[in-house]
Design an enzyme around this catalytic site. Structure first.
Site, PDB file in Angstrom:
ATOM      1  N   LYS A  72      35.098 -24.308 118.622  1.00  0.00           N
ATOM      2  CA  LYS A  72      34.179 -23.716 117.647  1.00  0.00           C
ATOM      3  C   LYS A  72      33.111 -22.833 118.288  1.00  0.00           C
ATOM      4  O   LYS A  72      32.565 -21.928 117.639  1.00  0.00           O
ATOM      5  CB  LYS A  72      33.505 -24.815 116.833  1.00  0.00           C
ATOM      6  CG  LYS A  72      34.426 -25.656 115.971  1.00  0.00           C
ATOM      7  CD  LYS A  72      34.809 -24.944 114.707  1.00  0.00           C
ATOM      8  CE  LYS A  72      35.526 -25.862 113.729  1.00  0.00           C
ATOM      9  NZ  LYS A  72      35.855 -25.182 112.460  1.00  0.00           N
ATOM     10  N   SER A  98      31.110 -30.479 109.406  1.00  0.00           N
ATOM     11  CA  SER A  98      31.277 -31.922 109.596  1.00  0.00           C
ATOM     12  C   SER A  98      30.857 -32.330 110.997  1.00  0.00           C
ATOM     13  O   SER A  98      30.908 -33.506 111.352  1.00  0.00           O
ATOM     14  CB  SER A  98      32.737 -32.317 109.362  1.00  0.00           C
ATOM     15  OG  SER A  98      33.592 -31.597 110.239  1.00  0.00           O
ATOM     16  N   TYR A 135      20.339 -29.049 120.495  1.00  0.00           N
ATOM     17  CA  TYR A 135      20.436 -27.594 120.660  1.00  0.00           C
ATOM     18  C   TYR A 135      19.285 -26.867 119.965  1.00  0.00           C
ATOM     19  O   TYR A 135      19.190 -25.637 120.036  1.00  0.00           O
ATOM     20  CB  TYR A 135      21.770 -27.077 120.128  1.00  0.00           C
ATOM     21  CG  TYR A 135      22.947 -27.429 120.995  1.00  0.00           C
ATOM     22  CD1 TYR A 135      22.980 -27.095 122.350  1.00  0.00           C
ATOM     23  CD2 TYR A 135      24.050 -28.098 120.465  1.00  0.00           C
ATOM     24  CE1 TYR A 135      24.061 -27.422 123.151  1.00  0.00           C
ATOM     25  CE2 TYR A 135      25.138 -28.426 121.261  1.00  0.00           C
ATOM     26  CZ  TYR A 135      25.139 -28.088 122.603  1.00  0.00           C
ATOM     27  OH  TYR A 135      26.221 -28.411 123.392  1.00  0.00           O
ATOM     28  N   ASP A 192      57.035 -18.961 123.669  1.00  0.00           N
ATOM     29  CA  ASP A 192      57.860 -18.816 122.470  1.00  0.00           C
ATOM     30  C   ASP A 192      57.103 -19.216 121.211  1.00  0.00           C
ATOM     31  O   ASP A 192      57.428 -18.755 120.111  1.00  0.00           O
ATOM     32  CB  ASP A 192      59.113 -19.704 122.583  1.00  0.00           C
ATOM     33  CG  ASP A 192      59.976 -19.339 123.771  1.00  0.00           C
ATOM     34  OD1 ASP A 192      60.229 -18.134 123.956  1.00  0.00           O
ATOM     35  OD2 ASP A 192      60.401 -20.251 124.512  1.00  0.00           O
ATOM     36  N   GLY A 200      40.293 -25.607 108.210  1.00  0.00           N
ATOM     37  CA  GLY A 200      39.970 -24.516 107.302  1.00  0.00           C
ATOM     38  C   GLY A 200      40.816 -23.281 107.521  1.00  0.00           C
ATOM     39  O   GLY A 200      40.965 -22.457 106.621  1.00  0.00           O
ATOM     40  N   GLY A 202      40.378 -20.961 110.232  1.00  0.00           N
ATOM     41  CA  GLY A 202      39.784 -19.891 111.021  1.00  0.00           C
ATOM     42  C   GLY A 202      40.426 -19.735 112.380  1.00  0.00           C
ATOM     43  O   GLY A 202      40.711 -18.613 112.824  1.00  0.00           O
ATOM     44  N   ASN A 295      35.141 -33.981 120.928  1.00  0.00           N
ATOM     45  CA  ASN A 295      33.941 -34.678 120.452  1.00  0.00           C
ATOM     46  C   ASN A 295      34.345 -35.914 119.655  1.00  0.00           C
ATOM     47  O   ASN A 295      34.675 -35.829 118.477  1.00  0.00           O
ATOM     48  CB  ASN A 295      33.093 -33.748 119.576  1.00  0.00           C
ATOM     49  CG  ASN A 295      32.431 -32.661 120.392  1.00  0.00           C
ATOM     50  OD1 ASN A 295      32.004 -32.903 121.517  1.00  0.00           O
ATOM     51  ND2 ASN A 295      32.362 -31.461 119.851  1.00  0.00           N
TER      52      ASN A 295
END
Length: 310
Positions: A72, A98, A135, A192, A200, A202, A295
């Site tokens: 992510k 989430s 963070y 191959d 989702g 992405g 995680n």
């Protein structure tokens, strides 16, 4: 569109509809240059034991070793850094998650020097909540439903002017996730097939676009948890899940690979590589497997408990 159902996961092949994508290999390469100072170039790992079990060569792209513990970080950094480029005086970013995407956006916002709010459902593992706060992001709790997540995120955006960095429905996020395939196919150009755990979509979208641009003969196989119904929806070209959308109830044991702990979604891709992919199409010889993250809430590992006495 071909399909294999193991009772645990579904594996299906993506077929191109020949319509132009809203982003391409050019945007993926630009994303790679943009985020290169904020993310790792993750290793591609091999396992003789798993090759033997699968009867084919497997190449594991270790995104569990990525910044923030999952792939992510790539999409989040691309989208957030682009927000800073477009709006130097941006009031910040907001997202719902989430856990993994929330950590990634919080990390990306710190890299960009932008304020950040992260909406998470009640019951999100404490380890992920702690990481988001560490963070520097504001943590906002909502009800455990897709509708509540979207509504809470939209409300914060409306009040603060912060840009919404959607977990997957965002082309800049997709382009960032596509850098996984960029690295993988640079290292193993004659793959191959690539197996991608899908939530989702992405990461699958980004990898599919990058793979088509670099190696058109390489097929991309999404791996979905049983009950998701994505393949059947695509096949029937109609929505088959209830409205409002609900989270599915899926359980997958954590899997150790190369002495590393990976998330259950990564375990699903490993299972598909070893057990299911030959049921979908002509058996590929060289297969990339995306280990999407690592995680894990240690309190819920089946072989470990913090409450154990020694």
């Amino acid at each position: 569109m071909e399909y294999a159902d193991s009772g645990f996961i579904n594996v299906f092949s993506l077929q191109s509809n020949n319509m132009p994508a809203p982003f391409g290999l050019k945007e993926v390469r630009e994303a790679y240059m943009r985020i290169s100072g904020c993310v790792h170039r993750t290793p591609v790992l091999k396992s003789q034991n798993l090759d033997s079990l699968a009867g084919r060569q497997l190449y594991f792209k270790a995104e569990n070793l990525q910044k923030t513990g999952s792939f992510k970080a790539r999409g989040a950094c691309n989208a957030v850094l682009l927000e800073k480029e477009k709006r130097p005086n941006s009031p910040g970013v907001v997202t719902h998650s989430s856990g993994n995407h929330g950590q990634a956006v919080a990390y990306a916002a710190r890299c960009a020097g932008l304020p950040c709010s992260v909406v998470v459902p009640k019951g999100t593992p404490q380890v992920k909540c702690d990481a988001i706060r560490d963070y520097g992001a504001e943590l906002v709790f909502c009800e455990a439903s897709p509708a509540s997540r979207n509504e809470t995120c939209a409300e914060i955006s409306s009040k603060t002017g912060r840009a919404v960095i959607h977990p997957f429905d965002n082309f800049d996020v997709m382009a960032g996730q596509g850098t996984i395939a960029l690295e993988l196919l640079e290292e193993v150009p004659d793959l191959d097939a690539v197996l991608v755990p899908i939530s989702g979509g992405g990461m699958t979208s980004g990898i599919a676009v990058a793979t088509k641009g670099m190696q058109p003969n390489c097929k991309v196989y999404p791996v979905e948890p049983y009950g998701k119904l994505l393949q059947r929806c695509l096949q029937s070209k109609q929505r088959m899940w209830p409205n409002p959308p609900q989270f599915i109830d899926t359980i997958a044991d954590a899997i150790r690979t190369q002495q590393m702990v990976v998330e259950a979604a990564s375990g699903a891709a490993i299972y598909a590589a070893v057990k299911s992919i030959e049921e979908v199409d002509a058996a590929p010889e060289k297969v990339g497997v995306i280990l999407c993250g690592g995680n894990v809430d240690l309190d819920h590992l089946p072989w470990f408990s913090r409450k154990t006495s020694y």
